[in-house]
Design a protein around this motif. Structure first.
Motif, PDB file in Angstrom:
ATOM      1  N   ILE A  19     111.111  -2.366 -69.482  1.00  0.00           N
ATOM      2  CA  ILE A  19     110.396  -3.627 -69.667  1.00  0.00           C
ATOM      3  C   ILE A  19     110.537  -4.105 -71.107  1.00  0.00           C
ATOM      4  O   ILE A  19     110.790  -5.284 -71.369  1.00  0.00           O
ATOM      5  N   LYS A  20     110.395  -3.189 -72.067  1.00  0.00           N
ATOM      6  CA  LYS A  20     110.536  -3.551 -73.482  1.00  0.00           C
ATOM      7  C   LYS A  20     111.960  -4.023 -73.776  1.00  0.00           C
ATOM      8  O   LYS A  20     112.157  -4.990 -74.522  1.00  0.00           O
ATOM      9  N   ALA A  21     112.935  -3.356 -73.168  1.00  0.00           N
ATOM     10  CA  ALA A  21     114.334  -3.755 -73.386  1.00  0.00           C
ATOM     11  C   ALA A  21     114.606  -5.142 -72.820  1.00  0.00           C
ATOM     12  O   ALA A  21     115.264  -5.975 -73.457  1.00  0.00           O
ATOM     13  N   LEU A  22     114.089  -5.413 -71.620  1.00  0.00           N
ATOM     14  CA  LEU A  22     114.276  -6.732 -71.010  1.00  0.00           C
ATOM     15  C   LEU A  22     113.593  -7.822 -71.825  1.00  0.00           C
ATOM     16  O   LEU A  22     114.103  -8.944 -71.938  1.00  0.00           O
ATOM     17  N   ALA A  23     112.438  -7.503 -72.390  1.00  0.00           N
ATOM     18  CA  ALA A  23     111.707  -8.487 -73.188  1.00  0.00           C
ATOM     19  C   ALA A  23     112.500  -8.899 -74.424  1.00  0.00           C
ATOM     20  O   ALA A  23     112.442 -10.054 -74.851  1.00  0.00           O
ATOM     21  N   LEU A  24     113.251  -7.970 -75.003  1.00  0.00           N
ATOM     22  CA  LEU A  24     114.056  -8.294 -76.177  1.00  0.00           C
ATOM     23  C   LEU A  24     115.396  -8.912 -75.785  1.00  0.00           C
ATOM     24  O   LEU A  24     115.934  -9.748 -76.509  1.00  0.00           O
ATOM     25  N   GLU A  25     115.938  -8.509 -74.637  1.00  0.00           N
ATOM     26  CA  GLU A  25     117.185  -9.107 -74.169  1.00  0.00           C
ATOM     27  C   GLU A  25     116.972 -10.556 -73.754  1.00  0.00           C
ATOM     28  O   GLU A  25     117.852 -11.397 -73.917  1.00  0.00           O
ATOM     29  N   HIS A  26     115.794 -10.833 -73.198  1.00  0.00           N
ATOM     30  CA  HIS A  26     115.462 -12.180 -72.728  1.00  0.00           C
ATOM     31  C   HIS A  26     114.104 -12.573 -73.311  1.00  0.00           C
ATOM     32  O   HIS A  26     113.096 -12.609 -72.599  1.00  0.00           O
ATOM     33  N   PRO A  27     114.043 -12.875 -74.614  1.00  0.00           N
ATOM     34  CA  PRO A  27     112.747 -13.102 -75.262  1.00  0.00           C
ATOM     35  C   PRO A  27     111.977 -14.312 -74.743  1.00  0.00           C
ATOM     36  O   PRO A  27     110.781 -14.407 -74.947  1.00  0.00           O
ATOM     37  N   LYS A  34     100.474  -6.584 -69.349  1.00  0.00           N
ATOM     38  CA  LYS A  34      99.646  -5.605 -70.055  1.00  0.00           C
ATOM     39  C   LYS A  34     100.509  -4.656 -70.872  1.00  0.00           C
ATOM     40  O   LYS A  34     100.161  -4.289 -72.002  1.00  0.00           O
ATOM     41  N   ILE A  35     101.637  -4.246 -70.309  1.00  0.00           N
ATOM     42  CA  ILE A  35     102.544  -3.355 -71.028  1.00  0.00           C
ATOM     43  C   ILE A  35     103.123  -4.062 -72.246  1.00  0.00           C
ATOM     44  O   ILE A  35     103.224  -3.477 -73.343  1.00  0.00           O
ATOM     45  N   LEU A  36     103.506  -5.328 -72.080  1.00  0.00           N
ATOM     46  CA  LEU A  36     104.035  -6.092 -73.210  1.00  0.00           C
ATOM     47  C   LEU A  36     102.975  -6.246 -74.303  1.00  0.00           C
ATOM     48  O   LEU A  36     103.270  -6.096 -75.499  1.00  0.00           O
ATOM     49  N   ASN A  37     101.737  -6.542 -73.904  1.00  0.00           N
ATOM     50  CA  ASN A  37     100.650  -6.684 -74.884  1.00  0.00           C
ATOM     51  C   ASN A  37     100.434  -5.388 -75.657  1.00  0.00           C
ATOM     52  O   ASN A  37     100.244  -5.390 -76.877  1.00  0.00           O
ATOM     53  N   ALA A  38     100.459  -4.267 -74.922  1.00  0.00           N
ATOM     54  CA  ALA A  38     100.209  -2.973 -75.555  1.00  0.00           C
ATOM     55  C   ALA A  38     101.304  -2.589 -76.540  1.00  0.00           C
ATOM     56  O   ALA A  38     101.071  -1.795 -77.459  1.00  0.00           O
ATOM     57  N   ASN A  39     102.495  -3.150 -76.356  1.00  0.00           N
ATOM     58  CA  ASN A  39     103.618  -2.814 -77.228  1.00  0.00           C
ATOM     59  C   ASN A  39     103.952  -3.927 -78.215  1.00  0.00           C
ATOM     60  O   ASN A  39     105.050  -3.933 -78.792  1.00  0.00           O
ATOM     61  N   GLY A  40     103.016  -4.847 -78.407  1.00  0.00           N
ATOM     62  CA  GLY A  40     103.218  -5.900 -79.386  1.00  0.00           C
ATOM     63  C   GLY A  40     104.272  -6.914 -79.015  1.00  0.00           C
ATOM     64  O   GLY A  40     104.881  -7.540 -79.888  1.00  0.00           O
ATOM     65  N   LEU A  41     104.497  -7.103 -77.709  1.00  0.00           N
ATOM     66  CA  LEU A  41     105.512  -8.051 -77.234  1.00  0.00           C
ATOM     67  C   LEU A  41     104.909  -9.070 -76.278  1.00  0.00           C
ATOM     68  O   LEU A  41     105.618  -9.654 -75.452  1.00  0.00           O
ATOM     69  N   GLY A  42     103.623  -9.313 -76.400  1.00  0.00           N
ATOM     70  CA  GLY A  42     102.913 -10.117 -75.410  1.00  0.00           C
ATOM     71  C   GLY A  42     103.232 -11.595 -75.421  1.00  0.00           C
ATOM     72  O   GLY A  42     103.115 -12.260 -74.395  1.00  0.00           O
ATOM     73  N   THR A  43     103.653 -12.158 -76.569  1.00  0.00           N
ATOM     74  CA  THR A  43     103.951 -13.583 -76.651  1.00  0.00           C
ATOM     75  C   THR A  43     105.402 -13.791 -77.051  1.00  0.00           C
ATOM     76  O   THR A  43     106.083 -12.873 -77.510  1.00  0.00           O
ATOM     77  N   ARG A  44     105.862 -15.029 -76.886  1.00  0.00           N
ATOM     78  CA  ARG A  44     107.240 -15.335 -77.279  1.00  0.00           C
ATOM     79  C   ARG A  44     107.446 -15.111 -78.772  1.00  0.00           C
ATOM     80  O   ARG A  44     108.495 -14.615 -79.178  1.00  0.00           O
ATOM     81  N   VAL A  45     106.466 -15.488 -79.572  1.00  0.00           N
ATOM     82  CA  VAL A  45     106.589 -15.288 -81.017  1.00  0.00           C
ATOM     83  C   VAL A  45     106.670 -13.802 -81.347  1.00  0.00           C
ATOM     84  O   VAL A  45     107.462 -13.381 -82.196  1.00  0.00           O
ATOM     85  N   ASP A  46     105.874 -12.976 -80.648  1.00  0.00           N
ATOM     86  CA  ASP A  46     105.933 -11.525 -80.858  1.00  0.00           C
ATOM     87  C   ASP A  46     107.335 -10.998 -80.570  1.00  0.00           C
ATOM     88  O   ASP A  46     107.880 -10.175 -81.319  1.00  0.00           O
ATOM     89  N   ARG A  47     107.918 -11.465 -79.460  1.00  0.00           N
ATOM     90  CA  ARG A  47     109.253 -10.978 -79.077  1.00  0.00           C
ATOM     91  C   ARG A  47     110.312 -11.478 -80.047  1.00  0.00           C
ATOM     92  O   ARG A  47     111.270 -10.762 -80.371  1.00  0.00           O
ATOM     93  N   TRP A  48     110.147 -12.704 -80.526  1.00  0.00           N
ATOM     94  CA  TRP A  48     111.077 -13.261 -81.513  1.00  0.00           C
ATOM     95  C   TRP A  48     111.042 -12.448 -82.800  1.00  0.00           C
ATOM     96  O   TRP A  48     112.079 -12.074 -83.350  1.00  0.00           O
ATOM     97  N   LEU A  49     109.839 -12.154 -83.290  1.00  0.00           N
ATOM     98  CA  LEU A  49     109.708 -11.372 -84.521  1.00  0.00           C
ATOM     99  C   LEU A  49     110.268  -9.966 -84.338  1.00  0.00           C
ATOM    100  O   LEU A  49     110.919  -9.417 -85.236  1.00  0.00           O
ATOM    101  N   ALA A  50     110.001  -9.364 -83.173  1.00  0.00           N
ATOM    102  CA  ALA A  50     110.512  -8.014 -82.907  1.00  0.00           C
ATOM    103  C   ALA A  50     112.029  -8.011 -82.862  1.00  0.00           C
ATOM    104  O   ALA A  50     112.687  -7.080 -83.344  1.00  0.00           O
TER     105      ALA A  50
END
Length: 345
Positions: free
Chosen positions: A87-95, A120-136
């Motif tokens: 899930i974390k990998a997909l969030a960064l591949e497709h922010p 919930k998993i994205l929120n717990a790993n600091g990837l809950g919003t588009r801006v979070d994923r962009w910064l990551a």
């Protein structure tokens, strides 16, 4: 040592039995008095807890009055770590994707998980919003050379104008100008109207000329009448102009626009094929003039001539260039005219 362990375990059991005996005494007292409220008051127990212990005593007997064993910290239905990593990998591949789209992608891979759980998993790993994923995404690749996908590049360009425009950095006014043709709309009795825009990539100083055609002559007119006289009066050279590959800017070796630039000693640079958005400075200006000028005045005023619209555009450009502070890394709160004047001797 074994005796001590037995004593400790026995102590815990005795404490549990003693607590259960106390709860049973409250139940018996309430039965004797026929008054639950008074029994609870005397024993310092609230009535909600009283009825809960009464229910458990009726269904489980004396053992039901003892405390329940602690809940395990790891829930048996916790999402497996490999799925969380995916899930974390997909969030960064497709922010730009949210929980619903990641849910669909996991389903194609044979993993069934609700979008709520994914969020919930994205929120717990600091990837809950588009801006979070962009910064990551930027942080993960800040110190190394990477090849990013077109989708990732588009996402970063949308959120970070500096990223989009880095390839056209300039060191002085006139060093590099961006030019583009922008469709404004249809005027009744006139037809299609186009804005031929030129923006200085150093400090955002902008020029605009309205015309009913996209011909090279109209694109040249804004250079000949407005742009070049402005820089000549300030004794600043115009070194290069960046355009897309539209017909008004390029064609055969005898193309009028190409010849005009060559005659004035101006280098003609072009955006990469099929990527006109690489001309980011003028693209941003087009969006600004559309939102702040055209969509406002064309709702309030009926224009029956291009000249009338041009007069109002000229007034707005004075405000844009000499009165309106511009934020961002280029101007940092200064007006475009300030960035030009800083180079005038």
């Amino acid at each position: 040592m074994g005796r001590g362990s037995t004593t400790t375990g026995s102590g815990k059991r005795d404490a549990g039995t003693k607590l259960a005996q106390q709860r049973l005494s409250v139940l018996e007292l309430a039965k004797e008095q026929g008054n639950v409220a008074e029994a609870c008051r005397q024993c310092g127990l609230d009535r909600t807890s009283f009825y809960e212990w009464k229910r458990r005593f009726q269904t489980q007997g004396f053992e039901g009055l003892k405390d329940l064993p602690p809940i395990h910290k790891s829930h048996p239905r916790t999402t497996p770590e490999p799925v969380v990593a995916r899930i974390k990998a997909l969030a960064l591949e497709h922010p730009a994707y949210g929980g619903n789209r990641i849910e669909a992608m996991l389903a194609l891979e044979g993993t069934r998980l609700s979008s709520i759980t994914i969020q919930k998993i994205l929120n717990a790993n600091g990837l809950g919003t588009r801006v979070d994923r962009w910064l990551a995404l930027e942080k993960a690749n800040a110190d190394k050379v990477i090849e990013i996908t077109r989708e990732q590049a588009a996402f970063l360009e949308k959120l970070n104008p500096c990223f989009r425009e880095r390839h056209v950095e300039s060191g002085a006014p006139g060093e590099l100008l961006s030019a583009d043709t922008f469709f404004v709309g249809n005027l009744k009795g006139i037809g299609k109207v186009y804005l031929h825009a030129v923006v200085d990539t150093y400090g955002s100083y902008a020029f605009g000329f309205l015309h009913v055609s996209k011909q090279p002559e109209a694109a040249m007119a804004v250079l000949h009448n407005d742009v070049l006289p402005f820089y000549r009066n300030l004794d600043l050279p115009v070194n290069a102009i960046l355009t897309d590959n539209s017909r008004e800017f390029c064609g055969t070796e005898r193309h009028p626009y190409e010849l005009y630039l060559d005659l004035n000693g101006i280098e003609h640079r072009r955006t990469r094929v099929k990527t006109p958005k690489t001309n980011g400075f003028v693209e941003r200006f087009n969006g600004t003039v559309l939102d702040e000028f055209f969509r406002v005045v064309m709702r309030e005023t009926f224009y029956d001539t291009v000249e009338a619209l041009q007069a109002d555009l000229d007034a707005w450009l004075v405000h844009y260039n000499t009165e309106r502070p511009h934020l961002g890394y280029r101007n940092q709160g200064r007006r475009p005219i300030d960035t030009v004047n800083s180079f005038v001797r």
